[in-house]
Design an enzyme around this catalytic site. Structure first.
Site, PDB file in Angstrom:
ATOM      1  N   ASP A 274      10.507 -27.736 -15.360  1.00  0.00           N
ATOM      2  CA  ASP A 274      10.171 -28.278 -16.622  1.00  0.00           C
ATOM      3  C   ASP A 274      10.910 -27.739 -17.844  1.00  0.00           C
ATOM      4  O   ASP A 274      11.432 -26.474 -17.814  1.00  0.00           O
ATOM      5  CB  ASP A 274       8.803 -27.751 -17.052  1.00  0.00           C
ATOM      6  CG  ASP A 274       8.086 -28.741 -18.157  1.00  0.00           C
ATOM      7  OD1 ASP A 274       7.327 -29.425 -17.944  1.00  0.00           O
ATOM      8  OD2 ASP A 274       8.234 -28.081 -19.243  1.00  0.00           O
ATOM      9  N   LEU A 275      11.716 -28.509 -18.551  1.00  0.00           N
ATOM     10  CA  LEU A 275      12.631 -28.161 -19.401  1.00  0.00           C
ATOM     11  C   LEU A 275      11.915 -27.529 -20.628  1.00  0.00           C
ATOM     12  O   LEU A 275      10.750 -27.945 -21.074  1.00  0.00           O
ATOM     13  CB  LEU A 275      13.296 -29.395 -19.978  1.00  0.00           C
ATOM     14  CG  LEU A 275      14.085 -30.284 -19.023  1.00  0.00           C
ATOM     15  CD1 LEU A 275      14.930 -31.562 -19.520  1.00  0.00           C
ATOM     16  CD2 LEU A 275      15.142 -29.359 -18.333  1.00  0.00           C
TER      17      LEU A 275
ATOM     18  N   ASP B 257       9.787 -34.409 -19.618  1.00  0.00           N
ATOM     19  CA  ASP B 257      10.885 -33.490 -19.149  1.00  0.00           C
ATOM     20  C   ASP B 257      10.568 -32.683 -17.956  1.00  0.00           C
ATOM     21  O   ASP B 257      11.065 -31.541 -17.694  1.00  0.00           O
ATOM     22  CB  ASP B 257      10.939 -32.500 -20.253  1.00  0.00           C
ATOM     23  CG  ASP B 257       9.928 -31.917 -20.782  1.00  0.00           C
ATOM     24  OD1 ASP B 257       8.783 -31.940 -20.008  1.00  0.00           O
ATOM     25  OD2 ASP B 257       9.924 -30.980 -21.742  1.00  0.00           O
TER      26      ASP B 257
END
Length: 643
Positions: free
Chosen positions: A375-376, A418
């Protein structure tokens, strides 16, 4: 006149039209002298092909070939009008086949026998010919009985012909329907290779059936691309024979006009390919495949082989089916790709991920299988700062990195927004932690701007050691990812932002090593200040907008003082009597390594592996082992970074 039993009674034990026809012809030969022969010819487009022959020992049907109707009419012993009226005619003389220019396996002096010819007429067209031959002339009563017998079996032969035509049509339709009515292939990425194999197998099955039903000996499905002819599928005789080379320019041009090409004597064709003839190719039939730049070729080693009109129509339908199947398959591939692919990044989407994750237990037997969830971090701020278009471009670049630099066989997915995932399989010797950190490093190499890179939180779980099923595996990897995110946020709140915006190799490497050694925020700032001052002194940076406090400048300068002070007796020491700071020990190793990668006078640039090997040789007497270990732990990251 003899009275024959019904077709059902006479032919009930038989299971094919060919056997039925042989039974009927055998009945005709039974009262005739020993050595008599019976022949059944069927018309096709003004020519007659021999379908059944009894008593023609030592001579295959294929060697007889086809006979023009005009030749039959000329050899017909009755009145001219009798041919079109279907009247039986008999004549004493040489074998009729000799008149038809068929070379018989007989003595030099052909015997004089009895020929009986019965044309079968339907709608004022001779559609078949029954020919009986006795090796010696028949007396009048015996000849009369033979003629009556021949006329009596005509209804049986007509029914057998209809039976054969219906059976042949059913076989062709079955082959075509089998080709068209296929189950949905599982073809979404990354299963494209298996789908292509499925299609090739189906095309080959169709060619084998077409070869058998057309009484050919081999078939090829070829494609035209950029002036070249490529074989897509093949069946039958001599799979290694390059039959596609027969398609020279003149034939290809005719195919482009939609024409069917028949070369029953390819060996006599002026533009023949001598090597093909030498290999045994004597007959060739070619037709184009609709919807594709392709052609279907059927061939035989028998001179004069030629598919009849009905077979040509079925071959045309088969060729159409071949084109339809390939066109539909391509469309299915596109639809499957769209259904299982994220449209922005081209990676597998959530649906593809769930499908592949469900299959993981069946694929991972005896192998390591792991799920990585990524997960960014703070991606919303990228959208807010740079705009959605720029943020989308960043995601596309990230997907490109995952595709091009992933391990062979690893599968990457965008689950939404994301959030990304990886399904990884390999031998039990793989190190899950090392693989996960390698992917973290890959993601964090993606630039958002000149001075900003992506940051990512990551969690992984291994099947079945960490979780007994895929649902638990996903839940655990997701949980660990959120734990990592919370830990990173906590560290971020305690750690000031990087002092040095210049993303040089030395700065990035020093930061990574400091993180691996658990540097405090103050130590990390001092290390970055030392990197900055060192690169300024070496002329690798110009004096930019970076403003350091006096205390940081002093700390950076203090670290540089120790840059060339190495270990002595296994303990860090210096001329000042002060222990060498950890930041200076890290900078020593990082600086030595980055310089080793450069080309200098008298030495070419080293690869990452060469530089690491040289470092390990010098490490013991000169460098801090903890700093060296930190560098070695970044081996894969360095390979990706420098490549």
């Amino acid at each position: 006149m003899p009275v024959y039993p019904s077709l059902r009674t006479l032919l009930e034990p038989l299971d094919s039209p060919a056997q039925a026809r042989e039974r009927v012809l055998s009945e005709l030969l039974r009262p005739l002298p020993e050595g008599s022969q019976a022949f059944w010819w069927v018309e096709d487009g003004g020519r007659f092909s021999l379908q059944t022959a009894l008593g023609l020992a030592g001579m295959p049907l294929g060697e007889v070939g086809v006979v023009e109707e005009a030749a039959f009419q000329k050899g017909y012993p009755g009145p001219v009008e009798g041919w079109s009226q279907g009247l039986p005619a008999a004549e004493v003389g040489p074998h009729l086949l000799q008149h038809l220019s068929v070379q018989l396996p007989a003595s030099p002096e052909p015997p004089v026998g009895q020929n009986l010819l019965l044309p079968l007429v339907l709608e004022r067209r001779v559609w078949a010919v029954l020919h009986l031959y006795a090796p010696s002339p028949l007396d009048e009563p015996r000849l009369k009985r033979a003629i009556q017998s021949a006329q009596a079996v005509v209804p049986l032969l007509q029914q057998i012909h209809r039976w054969e035509a219906a059976e042949r049509k059913a076989l062709w339709l079955s082959a075509i329907n089998t080709l068209l009515s296929h189950p949905e292939p599982e073809s979404p990425p990354p299963l494209e290779a298996s789908a292509a194999t499925w299609l090739k197998s189906r095309l080959q099955d169709a060619l084998e059936e077409a070869t058998r039903l057309a009484r050919a000996e081999g078939a090829r499905l070829v494609a035209f691309k950029e002036g070249q002819v490529h074989t897509l599928a093949q069946a039958g005789w001599d799979a290694g024979l390059p039959v596609e080379t027969a398609l020279r320019a003149a034939l290809t041009e005719q195919l482009g006009e939609g024409r069917r090409i028949a070369l029953p004597r390819y060996d006599l064709y002026p533009a023949r390919h001598p090597e093909l003839v030498e290999a045994g190719l004597h007959s060739l039939f070619i037709l184009s495949v609709p919807y594709q730049s392709q052609a279907l070729l059927l061939f035989s080693s028998q001179a004069g082989w030629f598919p009849d009109a009905e077979t040509q129509e079925f071959l045309g339908e088969m060729a159409t089916a071949l084109g339809v199947v390939q066109r539909e398959w391509a469309l299915r591939q596109e639809l499957a790709w769209a259904a299982f692919t994220d449209p922005l990044t081209g990676l597998g989407n959530r649906r593809a991920f769930e499908r592949d994750l469900e299959k993981l237990p069946h694929r991972a037997r005896g192998r390591l299988a792991m799920l990585v969830v990524l997960d960014l971090d703070r991606f919303k701020s990228i959208n807010d700062s740079f705009g959605h278009i720029h943020a989308d471009h960043v995601l596309v670049r990230l997907a490109g990195v995952l595709r091009s630099r992933a391990r062979a066989g690893d599968r990457a997915y965008r689950l939404g927004g994301d959030e990304f995932a990886l399904i990884i399989e390999g031998p039990p010797s793989l190190n899950p932690s090392r693989i996960a950190e390698r992917y973290r490093a890959l993601v964090e190499e993606v630039r958002v701007s000149e001075s900003v890179h992506l940051q990512v939180s990551l969690g992984y779980a291994v099947y079945p050691s960490d979780a007994p099923d895929t649902e638990a595996l996903w839940r655990l990897a997701d949980h660990r990812m959120y734990q990592d995110k919370a830990s990173r946020r906590n560290r971020a709140s305690q750690t000031p932002p990087p002092l040095i915006p210049h993303e040089t190799l030395l700065v990035r490497l020093a930061r990574r090593m400091g993180q691996a050694l658990g540097f405090s925020p103050a130590e990390m700032q001092g290390l970055e200040a030392g990197c900055y001052l060192l690169q300024l002194a070496l002329g690798e940076l110009s004096l930019g907008p970076v403003t350091l406090s006096d205390s940081l400048l002093r700390e950076g300068a203090r670290i540089l003082v120790f840059l060339h002070q190495h270990r002595e007796g296994g303990r860090p020491s210096s001329w000042t009597g002060e222990a060498i700071p950890r930041a200076a020990r890290v900078l020593q190793v990082a600086h030595w390594f980055t310089q080793a990668l450069k080309e200098v006078e008298g030495r070419s640039a080293r690869s990452v592996e060469e530089a690491l090997a040289a470092l390990q040789q010098e490490a013991s007497p000169y460098f801090d082992p903890d700093a060296v270990s930190a560098l070695l732990s970044l081996r894969e990251w360095l390979e990706e970074l420098v490549t």
